[in-house]
Write a protein that holds these residues in place. Structure first.
Motif, PDB file in Angstrom:
ATOM      1  N   UNK A  57      21.376  -1.868  -2.065  1.00  0.00           N
ATOM      2  CA  UNK A  57      22.235  -1.214  -3.046  1.00  0.00           C
ATOM      3  C   UNK A  57      21.675   0.176  -3.332  1.00  0.00           C
ATOM      4  N   UNK A  58      22.395   0.933  -4.149  1.00  0.00           N
ATOM      5  CA  UNK A  58      21.991   2.288  -4.504  1.00  0.00           C
ATOM      6  C   UNK A  58      21.605   2.331  -5.969  1.00  0.00           C
ATOM      7  N   UNK A  59      20.443   2.892  -6.261  1.00  0.00           N
ATOM      8  CA  UNK A  59      20.039   3.030  -7.665  1.00  0.00           C
ATOM      9  C   UNK A  59      20.410   4.418  -8.146  1.00  0.00           C
ATOM     10  N   UNK A  60      21.197   4.481  -9.218  1.00  0.00           N
ATOM     11  CA  UNK A  60      21.679   5.744  -9.767  1.00  0.00           C
ATOM     12  C   UNK A  60      20.729   6.300 -10.812  1.00  0.00           C
ATOM     13  N   UNK A  61      20.186   5.413 -11.635  1.00  0.00           N
ATOM     14  CA  UNK A  61      19.310   5.881 -12.709  1.00  0.00           C
ATOM     15  C   UNK A  61      18.492   4.717 -13.252  1.00  0.00           C
ATOM     16  N   UNK A  62      17.362   5.053 -13.843  1.00  0.00           N
ATOM     17  CA  UNK A  62      16.599   4.128 -14.675  1.00  0.00           C
ATOM     18  C   UNK A  62      16.483   4.789 -16.036  1.00  0.00           C
ATOM     19  N   UNK A 360      -1.200  33.306   7.976  1.00  0.00           N
ATOM     20  CA  UNK A 360      -1.702  34.656   7.692  1.00  0.00           C
ATOM     21  C   UNK A 360      -1.381  35.124   6.270  1.00  0.00           C
ATOM     22  N   UNK A 361      -1.653  34.222   5.306  1.00  0.00           N
ATOM     23  CA  UNK A 361      -1.426  34.601   3.919  1.00  0.00           C
ATOM     24  C   UNK A 361      -2.557  35.488   3.413  1.00  0.00           C
ATOM     25  N   UNK A 362      -2.207  36.388   2.516  1.00  0.00           N
ATOM     26  CA  UNK A 362      -3.236  37.188   1.854  1.00  0.00           C
ATOM     27  C   UNK A 362      -3.721  36.447   0.614  1.00  0.00           C
ATOM     28  N   UNK A 363      -4.863  36.844   0.106  1.00  0.00           N
ATOM     29  CA  UNK A 363      -5.425  36.171  -1.063  1.00  0.00           C
ATOM     30  C   UNK A 363      -4.567  36.385  -2.309  1.00  0.00           C
ATOM     31  N   UNK A 364      -3.708  37.377  -2.281  1.00  0.00           N
ATOM     32  CA  UNK A 364      -2.898  37.681  -3.462  1.00  0.00           C
ATOM     33  C   UNK A 364      -1.699  36.750  -3.612  1.00  0.00           C
ATOM     34  N   UNK A 365      -1.443  35.926  -2.585  1.00  0.00           N
ATOM     35  CA  UNK A 365      -0.274  35.041  -2.630  1.00  0.00           C
ATOM     36  C   UNK A 365      -0.535  33.880  -3.600  1.00  0.00           C
ATOM     37  N   UNK A 366       0.462  33.596  -4.448  1.00  0.00           N
ATOM     38  CA  UNK A 366       0.351  32.472  -5.386  1.00  0.00           C
ATOM     39  C   UNK A 366       1.454  31.457  -5.132  1.00  0.00           C
ATOM     40  N   UNK A 367       1.160  30.230  -5.500  1.00  0.00           N
ATOM     41  CA  UNK A 367       2.124  29.136  -5.390  1.00  0.00           C
ATOM     42  C   UNK A 367       2.521  28.713  -6.793  1.00  0.00           C
ATOM     43  N   UNK A 368       3.818  28.617  -7.037  1.00  0.00           N
ATOM     44  CA  UNK A 368       4.343  28.237  -8.347  1.00  0.00           C
ATOM     45  C   UNK A 368       5.122  26.934  -8.202  1.00  0.00           C
ATOM     46  N   UNK A 369       4.633  25.881  -8.851  1.00  0.00           N
ATOM     47  CA  UNK A 369       5.292  24.570  -8.821  1.00  0.00           C
ATOM     48  C   UNK A 369       5.926  24.282 -10.177  1.00  0.00           C
ATOM     49  N   UNK A 370       7.119  23.732 -10.151  1.00  0.00           N
ATOM     50  CA  UNK A 370       7.765  23.259 -11.369  1.00  0.00           C
ATOM     51  C   UNK A 370       7.940  21.751 -11.275  1.00  0.00           C
ATOM     52  N   UNK A 371       7.499  21.050 -12.314  1.00  0.00           N
ATOM     53  CA  UNK A 371       7.600  19.594 -12.363  1.00  0.00           C
ATOM     54  C   UNK A 371       8.607  19.180 -13.432  1.00  0.00           C
ATOM     55  N   UNK A 372       9.286  18.082 -13.183  1.00  0.00           N
ATOM     56  CA  UNK A 372      10.227  17.527 -14.155  1.00  0.00           C
ATOM     57  C   UNK A 372      10.417  16.054 -13.887  1.00  0.00           C
ATOM     58  N   UNK A 373      11.406  15.451 -14.549  1.00  0.00           N
ATOM     59  CA  UNK A 373      11.710  14.028 -14.370  1.00  0.00           C
ATOM     60  C   UNK A 373      13.048  13.882 -13.656  1.00  0.00           C
ATOM     61  N   UNK A 374      13.111  12.952 -12.721  1.00  0.00           N
ATOM     62  CA  UNK A 374      14.366  12.721 -12.019  1.00  0.00           C
ATOM     63  C   UNK A 374      15.194  11.655 -12.744  1.00  0.00           C
ATOM     64  N   UNK A 375      16.301  11.222 -12.141  1.00  0.00           N
ATOM     65  CA  UNK A 375      17.185  10.243 -12.780  1.00  0.00           C
ATOM     66  C   UNK A 375      16.545   8.870 -12.927  1.00  0.00           C
ATOM     67  N   UNK A 376      15.432   8.647 -12.230  1.00  0.00           N
ATOM     68  CA  UNK A 376      14.723   7.372 -12.354  1.00  0.00           C
ATOM     69  C   UNK A 376      13.603   7.467 -13.386  1.00  0.00           C
ATOM     70  N   UNK A 377      13.608   8.544 -14.171  1.00  0.00           N
ATOM     71  CA  UNK A 377      12.568   8.843 -15.173  1.00  0.00           C
ATOM     72  C   UNK A 377      11.194   8.923 -14.526  1.00  0.00           C
ATOM     73  N   UNK A 378      11.143   9.328 -13.248  1.00  0.00           N
ATOM     74  CA  UNK A 378       9.880   9.487 -12.533  1.00  0.00           C
ATOM     75  C   UNK A 378       9.536  10.974 -12.438  1.00  0.00           C
TER      76      UNK A 378
END
Length: 414
Positions: A57-62, A360-378
């Motif tokens: 089956x398919x889980x839509x949300x928790x 070949x990334x330079x040291x000035x490169x930054x990584x920006x991550x955004x976290x949140x909750x999905x429909x399963x409250x995970x």
């Protein structure tokens, strides 16, 4: 028979789905919304999602059960808060524990807006404790009447607990009940007349526990009892008159509400069958996600009820706490030269990933991550940027802990 809990749940779900509308449904076309207790660990929620997949089956949300209750109130009681916002306390006095929440309901241009203000639980306050206390009284009376020792055999003790549960439910409607139990031990039985007053004296210790629960949830919400507009009762134990009396006394309210069909009972008025309001709320939530139904949208801001962290380069960084809203996001930025495994942690490790970076990334490169909750409250990653360039989430290669199903285990379970 050696089945895992996921497999047992999958079998139950498959059977449940095929009983809908006299068997006209099958798992493959079914979408499920699961309503769970508010502090159910995230690992258990992931396992539930796996069980739904195993059921084909398919889980839509928790969603959490307080959210489900608030969803029903928002849609079915709109006239009560249409003219001005209302603060509503929900109390679910269940079998094994009790929770109380306060939600604020407001109508914003004909659109329901709901904010969770507080949630408090008591894991020792439940109907099962009442049953055990009453069963102990009945066993003592059995011992006294028959001049034998109090029974300790599990089979006999369970009979007393079942009789205590039946008596408790009858006393919710009547002022007394006759206990007649035959052949409990050899030919010995019990015949006892139990009054509601005696039962209430037996469970009087729940008085202070309820008071503490009530006061704690008000304190967390930042309001006092005069700012509370109503109390909605959920759960079969709230039918016990003593519980209602205590709640009226501590709240100062003349009336407590049970207007949302919080449970169903058998034709004799006893024996709770289902948390109807929670199931209905889950149904409304599922309908809101589906194009097949027209359901008014409810803007719900619910607590995460979990502390969420990430572990990166030996550092533990908190993203969310228990009172963070599920619609909140959190950002984490680091230098690309420090790109190593990032582990998402709740009560236990949930998943680990590494951000794919161009060469070949330079040291000035930054990584920006955004976290949140999905429909399963995970908790999950919602966006990744390397400098100003977006990285598709699909490029993240997640690995999961040993307790999660591997593809091979999933196939074997199927």
């Amino acid at each position: 028979n050696g089945l895992t809990r996921r497999e047992v749940m999958a079998l139950l779900l498959r059977h449940l789905i095929t009983t809908v509308d006299e068997g006209r449904w099958n798992p493959k076309v079914s979408q499920l919304v699961l309503a769970v207790e508010p502090f159910l660990p995230r690992a258990d929620r992931m396992a539930m999602a796996e069980a739904v997949r195993l059921a084909n089956a398919t889980i839509t949300a928790i969603i959490d059960s307080p959210t489900a209750a608030a969803q029903v109130y928002a849609l079915e009681k709109r006239l009560l808060y249409a003219s001005q916002p209302k603060n509503v306390m929900f109390i679910d006095y269940g079998a094994t524990y009790t929770w109380a929440t306060i939600h604020r309901f407001e109508d914003n241009n004909d659109s329901p807006v709901v904010e969770e203000l507080a949630i408090v639980t008591n894991t020792s306050l439940g109907g099962d404790l009442m049953d055990k206390q009453l069963a102990q009284l009945l066993m003592e009376q059995f011992s006294k009447q028959n001049k034998i020792e109090i029974p300790t055999e599990q089979r006999v003790v369970l009979r007393f607990i079942e009789e205590a549960k039946r008596a408790k439910e009858i006393l919710s409607l009547n002022k007394d009940v006759d206990i007649n139990m035959e052949d409990l031990v050899d030919e010995y039985g019990l015949h006892y007349h139990l009054t509601r007053e005696e039962f209430e004296s037996l469970i009087s210790d729940c008085n202070q526990s309820l008071r503490n629960l009530f006061n704690d949830v008000l304190t967390q919400a930042g309001i006092n009892e005069t700012q509370l507009d109503s109390i909605e009762l959920i759960g079969g134990v709230t039918r016990v008159p003593y519980v209602q009396t205590v709640l009226k006394e501590i709240s100062g309210m003349e009336k407590l509400n049970r207007t949302m069909n919080s449970d169903e009972v058998d034709r004799n008025g006893v024996g709770v069958l289902i948390h109807h309001v929670v199931a209905l709320g889950a149904g409304y939530r599922g309908a809101a996600f589906s194009a097949a139904f027209i359901v008014k949208k409810v803007a719900l801001s619910s607590f995460s009820n979990a502390d969420i962290f990430i572990i990166h380069n030996g550092n533990v960084i908190q993203l969310f706490n228990q009172t963070s809203q599920l619609n909140e996001t959190a950002e984490y930025v680091f230098n690309a030269t420090e790109n190593t495994e990032i582990t998402i942690v709740a009560e236990t490790n949930l998943s680990t990933f590494v951000v794919p970076l161009p060469e070949n990334l330079t040291e000035a490169v930054t990584v920006n991550l955004t976290f949140g909750f999905d429909n399963l409250t995970l908790p999950n990653v919602t966006s990744v940027y390397v400098n100003e360039t977006s990285v598709p989430i699909s490029q993240l290669k997640f690995t999961f802990p040993d307790w999660a199903l591997t593809p091979e285990q999933f196939q074997n379970s199927t």
